[in-house]
Scaffold this active site. Structure first.
Site, PDB file in Angstrom:
ATOM      1  N   SER A   1      -9.464   1.008   2.819  1.00 48.16           N
ATOM      2  CA  SER A   1      -8.631   1.853   1.998  1.00 48.16           C
ATOM      3  C   SER A   1      -7.500   1.125   1.295  1.00 48.16           C
ATOM      4  CB  SER A   1      -8.041   2.980   2.861  1.00 48.16           C
ATOM      5  OG  SER A   1      -7.196   2.450   3.869  1.00 48.16           O
TER       6      SER A   1
ATOM      7  N   LYS B   1       0.850  -1.189   0.000  1.00 43.78           N
ATOM      8  CA  LYS B   1       0.000   0.000   0.000  1.00 43.78           C
ATOM      9  C   LYS B   1       0.887   1.241   0.000  1.00 43.78           C
ATOM     10  CE  LYS B   1      -3.924   1.767   2.792  1.00 43.78           C
ATOM     11  NZ  LYS B   1      -4.788   1.431   3.957  1.00 43.78           N
TER      12      LYS B   1
ATOM     13  N   SER C   1      -9.698  -1.432   6.931  1.00 42.20           N
ATOM     14  CA  SER C   1      -9.133  -1.185   5.603  1.00 42.20           C
ATOM     15  C   SER C   1      -8.390  -2.363   4.998  1.00 42.20           C
ATOM     16  CB  SER C   1      -8.203   0.035   5.640  1.00 42.20           C
ATOM     17  OG  SER C   1      -8.973   1.211   5.745  1.00 42.20           O
TER      18      SER C   1
END
Lengths: 448, 48
Positions: free
Chosen positions: A151, A75, A175
């Site tokens: 996310s 990420k 997330s």
């Protein structure tokens, strides 16, 4: 797609080269990422150098580690030495480059894994949708007309889409668990503070954790152990219960049926209640807003218009909350944690839905809660927020769906019980009660 | 914080207390989010 364990074994035995795997992953991303928009930066030079180092170790008779040659992505909030850590923000593209890798990346490198890409996310991790004003929306590989969740949506889509067999994400309110659920793969949110946070761009210190995504529970466990997780798998039947109340309202009936099938396989696991979960979700919402808003306040004072508008307005609102409200939410957190502790005196494993529904459509990013359509970006974490609120370890695992859109469940344990969660989840996978459908076939090519 | 009492004037006043000038184009979104947070605050405090 080959699994991480298969790749690691083949590279350690000299049957596959890490360099060929890195080239394959790079080619797969180049060819197929435009469908999903999972990748933000392709790290070709670095990947080749790391892969060559792994191959050199094998050639020298040394063991590169259990993830030898496994290509992976992170990420876009993990520090990667030499690159700005964007945290998904267009305004941070020109930020000073990180001087060192994040601790998690160092650990995966020490286990032989090869970093290939950085992956898309909601700006500053504030959302459950991976709708990003600068980097675009990540699409769900199981149905590209739908959200991948967030996310850590780029991380989930990279694995579910077969671009990479392993990815790292972060989870503050869900997330990791939400996108794992919507894309039909496994994800781990560890016990709060259980995995290294050094070099990870913060959102909410009280809840932030990192964890892996993979397409099998075995791969997820290998990654967790490489990241520093430890513990012995226990034997015997765990005491299992199904979370009732908040966790069964607003859930897709197929989710509840899947959880009930698991419950039936483990001694008619009873329905139990964590009281006042509606307050827990609200308290998590408020603490996240307050901490996130105050972390960003210095930048909001001078550069508010540099933010993604959707993130900015949420952060500003959070900064306006009174401190006394945050303090009340923290006091409630202690009470709720004690209630969970009481439940764990009677049970080892709690089951709950992850995302409450299948992936929302890109052109209608909403979901139904209590009969009303609400924005998915803020609400897909309905079932995940109350559990990360008190730092519990959770494995998100996909239900078998026979080709239908994915749904995932949360397998929840007391703090520090990850090894037991892995053992239990592996049993469920063996029994066919959970299981990922094969990733969209890309990362296998001619070398498979 | 009562959701029905939150408006642009109140948000601007809160922001001034923390030395933040909310850009005018942000005000509608900030008010909307602040009302949502106020609803969560009410849920947290319900029955307390």
């Amino acid at each position: 797609m080959r699994t991480c364990s298969e790749i690691g074994a083949a590279v350690r035995a000299g049957r596959l080269s890490a360099r060929s795997l890195a080239e394959e992953a790079i080619a797969a991303i180049r060819a197929h990422n435009p469908r999903f928009n999972a990748v933000t930066r392709l790290l070709e030079e670095r990947a080749r150098a790391e892969a060559d180092a792994v191959d050199a170790m094998v050639a020298a008779g040394r063991d590169p580690g259990p993830l030898a040659g496994v290509p992976y992505g992170v990420k876009d909030l993990f520090d990667v030495a030499g690159l700005p850590t964007t945290a998904g923000a267009g305004a941070r593209i020109a930020a000073p480059p990180a001087t060192a890798d994040a601790g998690a990346i160092s650990r995966l490198r020490a286990a032989g894994a090869v970093l290939v890409a950085t992956l898309n996310m909601d700006e500053y991790a504030y959302g459950f949708a991976t709708i990003n004003a600068h980097y675009g929306t990540t699409r769900n590989p199981r149905d590209i007309s739908r959200l991948a969740g967030g996310s850590s949506g780029g991380s989930a889509a990279a694995v579910a889409g077969g671009l990479l067999p392993l990815a790292l994400g972060s989870d503050t309110n869900g997330s990791i668990r939400v996108p794992a659920s919507l894309t039909g793969i496994y994800g781990l949110k560890p016990t709060h503070g259980g995995l290294p946070m050094a070099g990870v761009f913060p959102f909410v210190d009280s809840f932030d954790d990192i964890g892996p995504f993979a397409a099998s529970i075995a791969d997820l466990e290998i990654a967790w152990r490489a990241l520093g997780g430890s513990g012995d798998r226990c034997s015997g039947d765990p005491r299992v219960a199904r979370l009732d109340g908040w966790f069964r309202a607003n859930s897709d009936p197929d989710l509840l049926a899947g959880i009930d099938r698991i419950g039936a396989a483990f001694g008619d696991a009873p329905l139990v209640t964590l009281p006042n979960t509606v307050k827990a979700r609200s308290a998590a919402f408020l603490m996240s807003a307050f901490e996130g808003g105050h972390f960003h306040l210095p930048t909001l004072r001078t550069e508010a218009l540099g933010y993604d508008p959707a993130t900015r307005d949420r952060l500003i609102a959070g900064a306006l909350l009174p401190r006394a409200l945050y303090d009340r939410a923290q006091r409630f957190q202690a009470w709720y944690r004690a209630e969970a502790d009481r439940l764990f005196e009677q049970y080892d494993i709690l089951l709950a839905p992850a995302a409450p529904c299948v992936a929302p459509k890109l052109d209608d990013p909403t979901m139904e809660v209590d009969g009303e359509r609400v924005p998915a970006r803020a609400n897909l974490g309905l079932m995940t927020q109350p559990l990360s609120f008190i730092g519990l370890p959770v494995i998100a695992a996909p239900l078998p769906r026979g080709g239908k859109l994915p749904l995932g469940i949360q397998i929840v344990g007391k703090p520090g019980s990850e090894a037991a969660l892995f053992a239990f989840t592996a049993r469920l996978e063996t029994l066919g009660l959970i299981g990922a459908e094969a990733p969209v076939a890309i990362f296998e090519g001619e070398l498979a | 914080m009562r959701p029905d009492l939150i408006d642009e004037r109140l948000a601007t006043a809160y922001a001034a207390e923390i030395d933040l000038a909310i850009p005018p184009e942000c005000l509608p979104g900030v008010v909307s989010n602040l009302r949502l947070l106020a609803r969560h605050a009410a849920l947290l405090d319900a029955g307390a």
